[in-house]
Design an enzyme around this catalytic site. Structure first.
Site, mmCIF file in Angstrom:
data_model
loop_
_atom_site.group_PDB
_atom_site.id
_atom_site.type_symbol
_atom_site.label_atom_id
_atom_site.label_comp_id
_atom_site.label_asym_id
_atom_site.label_seq_id
_atom_site.Cartn_x
_atom_site.Cartn_y
_atom_site.Cartn_z
ATOM 1 N N GLY A 16 41.607 53.630 37.408
ATOM 2 C CA GLY A 16 40.632 54.676 37.678
ATOM 3 C C GLY A 16 40.016 54.627 39.055
ATOM 4 O O GLY A 16 39.064 55.378 39.329
ATOM 5 N N LEU A 65 43.577 44.916 47.032
ATOM 6 C CA LEU A 65 44.330 43.781 47.550
ATOM 7 C C LEU A 65 44.378 43.772 49.074
ATOM 8 O O LEU A 65 44.415 42.710 49.694
ATOM 9 C CB LEU A 65 45.766 43.806 46.999
ATOM 10 C CG LEU A 65 45.890 43.714 45.479
ATOM 11 C CD1 LEU A 65 47.328 43.980 45.044
ATOM 12 C CD2 LEU A 65 45.433 42.344 44.991
ATOM 13 N N ILE A 79 34.325 39.910 41.190
ATOM 14 C CA ILE A 79 33.349 40.556 42.073
ATOM 15 C C ILE A 79 32.517 41.584 41.304
ATOM 16 O O ILE A 79 31.281 41.571 41.395
ATOM 17 C CB ILE A 79 34.037 41.174 43.291
ATOM 18 C CG1 ILE A 79 34.730 40.080 44.125
ATOM 19 C CG2 ILE A 79 33.026 41.917 44.162
ATOM 20 C CD1 ILE A 79 35.542 40.606 45.291
ATOM 21 N N GLU A 112 35.043 53.466 33.020
ATOM 22 C CA GLU A 112 36.362 53.410 32.399
ATOM 23 C C GLU A 112 36.411 52.263 31.397
ATOM 24 O O GLU A 112 36.731 52.434 30.239
ATOM 25 C CB GLU A 112 37.400 53.224 33.501
ATOM 26 C CG GLU A 112 38.809 53.016 33.038
ATOM 27 C CD GLU A 112 39.729 52.833 34.233
ATOM 28 O OE1 GLU A 112 40.472 51.831 34.251
ATOM 29 O OE2 GLU A 112 39.719 53.668 35.150
ATOM 30 N N GLY A 132 34.540 48.152 37.722
ATOM 31 C CA GLY A 132 35.884 47.724 37.399
ATOM 32 C C GLY A 132 35.923 46.317 36.838
ATOM 33 O O GLY A 132 34.901 45.727 36.475
#
Length: 339
Positions: free
Chosen positions: A252, A229, A135, A154, A131
């Site tokens: 995704g 979160l 991080i 993605e 993603g």
């Protein structure tokens, strides 16, 4: 810009898994009347590539009565099923402004610690979905010594580009699209866009291909890495809102967690710092804040990682999950969480 529009009320949010948006468009559940999107200059055979964002735009081209393409020489002419023929286009607007770039993320000690845990658990030959954020970028830095990684993701970003250029990601051991990097949109630097241009080693596919849990899960050792979160003590992830207030979309995350659960030898990682607001709030919470939009359910969660360690939740009871999550919470909040 989208976040501000939702908060101000002139953008409406349509809840959906990213992988299912093309199907919703084709079935008329999400009407596609007029489509505006960017494209590369036209090839000799009349094709224009939606090289930065194939996602659900390809489905919208099929259904929309009006298709307007902003043709920009800075948009890569990408390979894969991300191209439209000029006969499908109503109008063209020419533009040569630079494509939006994302600057490098700032990686600190917390991000490095989380990435270290994740990097240790990714084997040679794994297929990755990574993603966006500091991080995931830090995780990429931990993979320099790995071999024969595959990319079925993605977002195609600069972190993945670095793995390809270093020869760490070869795509040799993927079950699907072997030898080719697969993504549905690209977002990063100008160098990334130049790499994507007319490069047959990278293909941009619609999101109902890249994010379909059945298709992605056919890759053995699929490892997905996504942020959140807040996570509660039974493993629910609130990754797209601050309480009731929308902050992002589903994206995704759920698609690839389901795919990793299906994959032979697959793992999914939810990564997040243990605290927020300068250490005053624990991101590991007894329950999600009131009104939070649940992104990943308790039944699908696998690994949760903070700078204090890894909690493996899949197959664990509620009590076991709570204990595991408390153990990776910030020490200042562990007694409160245990109570």
């Amino acid at each position: 810009p989208n976040r501000a529009g939702v908060h101000d009320g002139w953008i409406d949010l349509v809840p959906s898994h990213f992988s299912e948006v093309p199907r919703l468009i084709r079935r008329g559940l999400v009407p596609a009347d007029v489509l505006f999107t960017q494209a590369s200059p036209m090839s000799e055979d009349g094709m224009l590539a939606l090289g930065l964002s194939a996602d659900y735009a390809m489905a919208a081209i099929e259904k929309a009565r009006t298709v307007v393409l902003e043709v920009n020489p800075n948009v890569p002419f990408a390979h894969g099923p991300c191209r439209a023929h000029i006969s499908q286009v109503t109008a063209v607007v020419e533009n040569d402004e630079p494509v939006i770039e994302i600057p490098p993320t700032t990686i600190g000690d917390v991000e490095r610690a989380i990435a270290g845990y994740v990097g240790e658990m990714i084997p040679n030959g794994a297929t990755l979905q990574i993603g966006i954020g500091a991080i995931p970028d830090a995780v990429v830095q931990q993979l320099a010594t790995k071999r024969d990684l595959g990319i079925h993701t993605e977002m195609f970003g600069d972190g993945i580009l670095s793995l390809l250029e270093a020869g760490v990601a070869t795509n040799r051991r993927k079950n699907r699209h072997r030898g080719v990097t697969i993504a549905t949109f690209a977002l990063g630097s100008k160098r990334l866009y130049e790499y994507l241009d007319d490069n047959p080693a990278v293909e941009m596919h619609p999101v109902d291909v890249t994010n379909d849990p059945v298709l992605a899960g056919q890759n053995d050792r699929l490892h997905s890495i996504n942020g959140s979160l807040q996570v509660d003590l039974i493993g629910q992830c609130g990754s797209e809102s601050l309480a009731h207030r929308p902050y992002s979309g589903t994206g995704g995350q759920f698609d690839f967690i389901r795919a990793a659960n299906r994959s032979e030898g697959g793992r999914s990682f939810i990564v997040l710092p243990s605290t927020a607001r300068g250490g005053t709030v624990s991101r590991i919470a007894p329950t999600l804040a009131s009104g939070t939009h649940v992104t990943t359910s308790k039944n699908d969660i696998d690994h949760v990682v903070t700078e204090y360690g890894v909690a493996h939740l899949r197959g664990k009871s509620i009590r076991q999950r709570a204990k595991a999550l408390i153990s990776i919470a910030h020490p200042d909040f562990r007694d409160e969480l245990a109570d």
